[in-house]
Structures are given as C-alpha cells and as structure tokens.
Design an enzyme around this catalytic site. Structure first.
Site, short mmCIF file in Angstrom:
data_model
loop_
_atom_site.label_atom_id
_atom_site.label_comp_id
_atom_site.label_asym_id
_atom_site.label_seq_id
_atom_site.Cartn_x
_atom_site.Cartn_y
_atom_site.Cartn_z
N LYS A 95 -0.89 3.34 -4.81
CA LYS A 95 -1.94 3.92 -3.96
C LYS A 95 -1.55 4.15 -2.50
O LYS A 95 -2.43 4.46 -1.69
CB LYS A 95 -3.16 3.01 -4.01
CG LYS A 95 -2.91 1.61 -3.47
CD LYS A 95 -4.18 0.76 -3.47
CE LYS A 95 -3.92 -0.59 -2.82
NZ LYS A 95 -5.14 -1.39 -2.71
N SER A 138 -9.78 9.34 -5.57
CA SER A 138 -9.62 9.08 -4.15
C SER A 138 -10.06 10.28 -3.33
O SER A 138 -9.92 11.43 -3.75
CB SER A 138 -8.14 8.78 -3.86
OG SER A 138 -7.88 8.81 -2.47
N TYR A 164 0.50 11.10 -3.54
CA TYR A 164 -0.53 10.21 -4.08
C TYR A 164 -1.80 10.99 -4.40
O TYR A 164 -2.36 10.89 -5.51
CB TYR A 164 -0.84 9.10 -3.08
CG TYR A 164 -2.11 8.35 -3.41
CD1 TYR A 164 -2.21 7.56 -4.55
CD2 TYR A 164 -3.22 8.43 -2.56
CE1 TYR A 164 -3.39 6.88 -4.86
CE2 TYR A 164 -4.39 7.75 -2.86
CZ TYR A 164 -4.47 6.98 -4.00
OH TYR A 164 -5.63 6.32 -4.30
N LYS A 210 -3.82 12.01 -8.20
CA LYS A 210 -5.24 11.85 -8.51
C LYS A 210 -5.86 13.18 -8.92
O LYS A 210 -6.67 13.25 -9.86
CB LYS A 210 -5.97 11.25 -7.31
CG LYS A 210 -5.57 9.83 -6.96
CD LYS A 210 -5.96 8.84 -8.06
CE LYS A 210 -5.76 7.41 -7.63
NZ LYS A 210 -6.13 6.43 -8.67
#
Length: 334
Positions: free
Chosen positions: A84, A124, A148, A152
């Site tokens: 993350k 996210s 990242y 997602k």
C-alpha cells in the site's frame, strides 16, 4: 456467519476484525505477516474476548487458498491484503502488480470455485489521482498517478467485469481516504516495520523520540500553506464502514463503489499543530522534495455512503490524534 478477512492482522484489518467479532460474526483471517505481527491476533482476541481462526498464508499460494475454502464454510470475504505504499510502488512497480493484482485474481478464482460470491474490497482514493472536482464523488474520472493506485483501479475493473459475467455476485468497492488513529484500548494501531510511509505514524514516532524529525514532502502545492491536504478518518469509523458494506452485499446482488471519508481536509502543517496540542510535544520538521505520485488535495464526498450504506464518520481530528498518540505511548518500546 463466517467472514474471511484477508490481511486481517494488518492495521485496518485488525480493526475490522474487532468490529466483526463484537457484532457476533465468526472471523477467519489469512495474512502473510509481511506488514504485520502475529501478536496482533492475540490482541484482537484480548479486546473482544472472542476466538478466531488464523492462517499464516499468502494469497499468491493458490493451493493453500483453495484448501482454506475447503476447510471453512465462508459466507463472505473482506479483502484487504496487499501492498500500500505510494513511494515504494513507484520504486518497485512489478512487485505491486504481482502482489496486489495476482493475489486478488487467486482469491476471486477460489471464491468462484467454492461459490462464495459476497465481497467487500479495499480500494483507495488514490485511484482518482489529481481529481478535477473536490470534494471527490464516486463518478469522478479514474486517473491514478502511481503504480499503487493503478493496481487498485485495475482490480476495481476486474471486479466489475466479474459481476458482468456472473450477476449472482455482490461486491462493494470501498475507496478509503486517509485512515489514522488506533483502537481506544491502545492494543492495536498502525505499526510500520520501518520508517513510516504515512503521516501520523511518522509524527508519532518523532514525538516519542524514535525519529529525529518529520520530513514534509513538498511545500509548493496549490494549497493555503503549500503542503498537501488530505481527508483523514478514524480507523474505527473506517472499520464500521466495512460492516455496513458487508450488510449491503449480504442483502443484495450487484457491484457498487463508495467513498469512505469525512469530507474535511487538513494539511500536513495543520496535522502537526493538532498533534502538538494533543501531545504537548513540539514536532521538529524539515521540507524535502515532493514525492512522485502524490497529489495536492484529496478530499472525499461521503454522501453516497451515508445514503446507501447508512454510514458516516463520527470521530473528529483531535480524537484521531489522541488515539494515535495513546497507541504510540503504549507501544513505543516494542
């Protein structure tokens, strides 16, 4: 009702597990402990006075995952497992694509095989990138600025495609903004294994003396004080949002996306001032170069979650900082 929590020993997963157990769900956790500790499992049990099942396994291990589903009568999955850190994802993009996307594919294949089609997915706010509108609504264009966030976004699309192919699935995609704070007991909280990537643990470790000073990444953003503005919410409020989403997926089919945030924004310098007030300790800091992939402002519109899920954040910024500081004081020697 048995709920599988992937990444359940982690910061957010541990708080969700506590809320599930306190709401009389049976909890099964799978976690490879790459960003967490086995001690957290004991603390979840201590807080709740209840037992749970724990599997020290990796979602990339498809055989172990399949065996877990064979051995347990799972009703739904809350999927949090994954890497993350924005900066780390820029440095190691292939690792992020493998550990976030491939692991989710393995999980969904196991769910499909064993006819478990109720899923709450941890996404996210980074999927929005530098959004044109603030506060950000769920229909904003998806344009992540770092690997990242792209992992997602890819997973979100994969889940929509899965529902299109099989409309017996029910999926809630939760776009977190910035979870902070800790459980009021001081027994579980954010516990990075190295120098923190997130702001509040970094501030806490400076206050406790673990770190000498806070690095503030950038001072020339188009914000009132030049530092980045974020929507911070208490991790316990976030955990409760997962229970409302779980209730939604258990009672209907379909796929939908929800922001989890407060709608209130605080800059880095704002957060330092609040924490100094709570702790009584000055926080030394220095400005350093902007981090690649960061945006100036990320602020949620939480109205959809309020209307459809019946969820709204309750805790204010001072309580978030107070609980984070309580956690740090209880665990600073570990």
């Amino acid at each position: 009702m048995s709920i599988l929590v992937t990444g359940g020993a982690g910061y957010i997963g541990s708080h969700i597990s506590v809320e599930l157990l306190n709401s009389n769900y049976d909890v099964i956790i799978i976690d490879n402990l790459c960003n967490s500790k086995i001690e957290t499992i004991r603390r979840i049990k201590e807080i709740t006075g209840k037992g749970l099942k724990f599997y020290h396994k990796d979602l990339l291990d498809q055989n172990s995952l399949d065996l877990l589903f064979q051995m347990n009568n799972i009703d739904a999955v809350i999927h949090l497992a994954g890497l993350k850190a924005v900066g780390e994802s820029v440095q190691f993009p292939l690792m992020y694509y493998r550990k976030n996307i491939v692991s989710t594919m393995n999980l969904c294949e196991a769910m499909q095989t064993h006819n478990v089609k109720r899923l709450v997915f941890s996404s996210s706010a980074t999927v929005y990138g530098a959004a044109a509108r603030v506060p950000i609504q769920e229909d904003e264009i998806i344009q992540p600025t770092n690997p990242y966030g792209r992992t997602k976004a890819i997973i979100e699309q994969m889940l929509y495609d899965q529902y299109t192919s099989d409309k017996s699935w029910s999926i809630a995609i939760l776009r977190y903004f910035n979870p902070i704070g800790a459980h009021a007991s001081g027994l579980i909280g954010e516990d990075p294994k190295s120098i923190p990537n997130n702001l509040l643990p970094y501030i806490s470790q400076v206050a406790s003396g673990k770190l000498k000073k806070l690095n503030i990444y950038g001072r020339d953003y188009q914000t009132p004080d030049g530092t980045g503005i974020r929507d911070y919410l208490h991790v316990t409020d976030l955990a409760k949002g997962h229970l409302r989403a779980l209730e939604k997926v258990m009672s209907s089919t379909g796929t939908d996306t929800y922001n989890l945030g407060t709608g209130n924004g605080y800059s880095v310098l704002d957060m330092i001032l609040v924490f100094e007030k709570i702790s009584g300790i000055p926080i030394p800091f220095q400005f350093v170069e902007n981090r690649q992939g960061d945006v100036a402002i990320s602020l949620a519109s939480p109205e959809k979650s309020k209307i459809i899920l019946g969820w709204a954040a309750e805790k204010g910024i001072e309580e978030m900082c107070r609980d984070a500081w309580h956690w740090e004081l209880n665990n600073s020697s570990e």
